[in-house]
Design an enzyme around this catalytic site. Structure first.
Site, mmCIF file in Angstrom:
data_model
loop_
_atom_site.group_PDB
_atom_site.id
_atom_site.type_symbol
_atom_site.label_atom_id
_atom_site.label_comp_id
_atom_site.label_asym_id
_atom_site.label_seq_id
_atom_site.Cartn_x
_atom_site.Cartn_y
_atom_site.Cartn_z
ATOM 1 N N HIS A 175 0.822 -1.217 0.000
ATOM 2 C CA HIS A 175 0.000 0.000 0.000
ATOM 3 C C HIS A 175 0.856 1.266 0.000
ATOM 4 O O HIS A 175 0.411 2.316 -0.477
ATOM 5 C CB HIS A 175 -0.981 0.009 1.181
ATOM 6 C CG HIS A 175 -0.374 0.406 2.498
ATOM 7 N ND1 HIS A 175 -0.063 -0.501 3.485
ATOM 8 C CD2 HIS A 175 -0.032 1.618 3.003
ATOM 9 C CE1 HIS A 175 0.435 0.140 4.526
ATOM 10 N NE2 HIS A 175 0.469 1.429 4.253
ATOM 11 N N ASP A 228 -0.472 -7.397 1.396
ATOM 12 C CA ASP A 228 0.058 -6.038 1.541
ATOM 13 C C ASP A 228 1.586 -6.034 1.647
ATOM 14 O O ASP A 228 2.168 -5.290 2.426
ATOM 15 C CB ASP A 228 -0.555 -5.327 2.745
ATOM 16 C CG ASP A 228 -0.293 -3.823 2.720
ATOM 17 O OD1 ASP A 228 -0.094 -3.280 1.608
ATOM 18 O OD2 ASP A 228 -0.272 -3.190 3.799
ATOM 19 N N GLY A 245 4.476 5.699 9.120
ATOM 20 C CA GLY A 245 5.883 5.684 8.747
ATOM 21 C C GLY A 245 6.558 4.371 9.108
ATOM 22 O O GLY A 245 7.599 4.023 8.557
ATOM 23 N N ASN A 246 5.976 3.632 10.072
ATOM 24 C CA ASN A 246 6.475 2.294 10.384
ATOM 25 C C ASN A 246 6.058 1.269 9.334
ATOM 26 O O ASN A 246 6.590 0.151 9.309
ATOM 27 C CB ASN A 246 5.942 1.812 11.742
ATOM 28 C CG ASN A 246 6.783 2.292 12.905
ATOM 29 O OD1 ASN A 246 6.370 3.156 13.667
ATOM 30 N ND2 ASN A 246 7.979 1.739 13.053
ATOM 31 N N SER A 247 5.094 1.623 8.494
ATOM 32 C CA SER A 247 4.583 0.674 7.506
ATOM 33 C C SER A 247 5.718 0.097 6.664
ATOM 34 O O SER A 247 6.537 0.831 6.112
ATOM 35 C CB SER A 247 3.580 1.366 6.579
ATOM 36 O OG SER A 247 2.407 1.694 7.278
ATOM 37 N N THR A 303 2.075 -3.211 9.253
ATOM 38 C CA THR A 303 1.191 -2.779 8.171
ATOM 39 C C THR A 303 0.069 -1.854 8.583
ATOM 40 O O THR A 303 -0.450 -1.113 7.753
ATOM 41 C CB THR A 303 0.589 -4.014 7.459
ATOM 42 O OG1 THR A 303 -0.071 -3.606 6.274
ATOM 43 C CG2 THR A 303 -0.401 -4.743 8.355
ATOM 44 N N ALA A 304 -0.364 -1.858 9.850
ATOM 45 C CA ALA A 304 -1.540 -1.064 10.220
ATOM 46 C C ALA A 304 -1.543 -0.785 11.710
ATOM 47 O O ALA A 304 -0.832 -1.412 12.495
ATOM 48 C CB ALA A 304 -2.822 -1.811 9.828
#
Length: 249
Positions: free
Chosen positions: A99, A129, A201-203, A219-220
């Site tokens: 994403h 993802d 930003g950790n995604s 991811t979330a």
């Protein structure tokens, strides 16, 4: 200083997580953080036309007085930041979130030592993802994917990433739940839940265990203000392998 020795599979088996005589994750972080990268993405997003342009009465007003009709259609450039992890240094493979790369026109990967590379997406799995980027080969020790099926509630985990674009940041916690579904409309299936702080930003960054293995890809999060309240989610590493398997041989 603590000693850490790699296992036969190349992952860490910390014999003593001690630094200066006190328990510490610092020896483990010295081992794993060089493989965690910051990702900057430029993307093209459609510009929403002004609501007045959808109003037929407003359009008739412009026609009546011979005024030109304004146009706001087109694309705008958006800059976003995220994280990733080097999973094959010899081939320059970086794992991150799919994403994060939507509508990307330019992707830049920055290593911990501040080296920067243009990156190309070479594989992705939207269902999990997870995506794979390619940069030039780098002299960095890659992180191995662990077995997420072995995770249990209460296991210690560490999240590493680039929250709010601040730069590399480490947070720790435990596995709060496994097989968590219903996140994001259940679009990406069952996830690992953790109280290790995960913020925007950790995604794409790794969730690792105390052996230095990647057990999830962050991811979330759930947070009323867009920040962390102790409920973050990661794609299990066993599912993240699907994207890596899509890389052309």
């Amino acid at each position: 200083m603590a000693t850490v020795r790699p296992s036969a599979g190349g992952t860490l088996l910390p014999e003593q997580l001690m630094s200066g005589g006190y328990p510490s994750l610092a020896p483990l972080m010295r081992w794993v953080t060089p493989a965690v990268v910051n990702i900057s993405v430029k993307s093209a997003v459609p510009i929403d036309p002004h609501p007045f342009l959808r109003d037929p009465e407003f359009r008739r007003f412009l026609d009546r007085f011979g005024l030109p009709e304004p146009t706001e259609e087109g694309l705008a450039e958006r800059q976003s930041v995220g994280s990733g992890v080097i999973v094959n240094a010899a081939r320059g493979y970086v794992m991150t979130n799919d994403h994060l790369l939507q509508n990307a026109t330019e992707i830049q990967v920055t290593l911990k030592d501040q080296r920067r590379f243009r990156a190309q997406r070479i594989a992705s799995d939207a269902r999990s993802d997870v995506a794979i980027l390619k940069i030039p080969p780098v002299d960095v020790r890659p992180l191995a994917l662990g077995d997420s099926e072995r995770l249990e509630v209460g296991d210690f985990v560490i999240a590493i990433g680039n929250p709010f674009g601040l730069g590399q940041t480490v947070t720790s916690g435990i596995v709060s739940a496994v097989g968590r579904s219903g996140v994001g409309g259940n679009r990406i299936g069952e996830l690992i839940q953790t109280d290790a702080s995960i913020n925007p930003g950790n995604s794409g960054g790794p969730l690792i265990n105390l052996a230095g293995e990647v057990v999830g890809i962050n991811t979330a999060l759930i947070g009323p203000s867009g920040g962390n309240v102790g409920i973050g989610f990661a794609v299990p590493s066993n599912r993240a392998r699907a994207a890596l398997e899509r890389v052309p041989r």
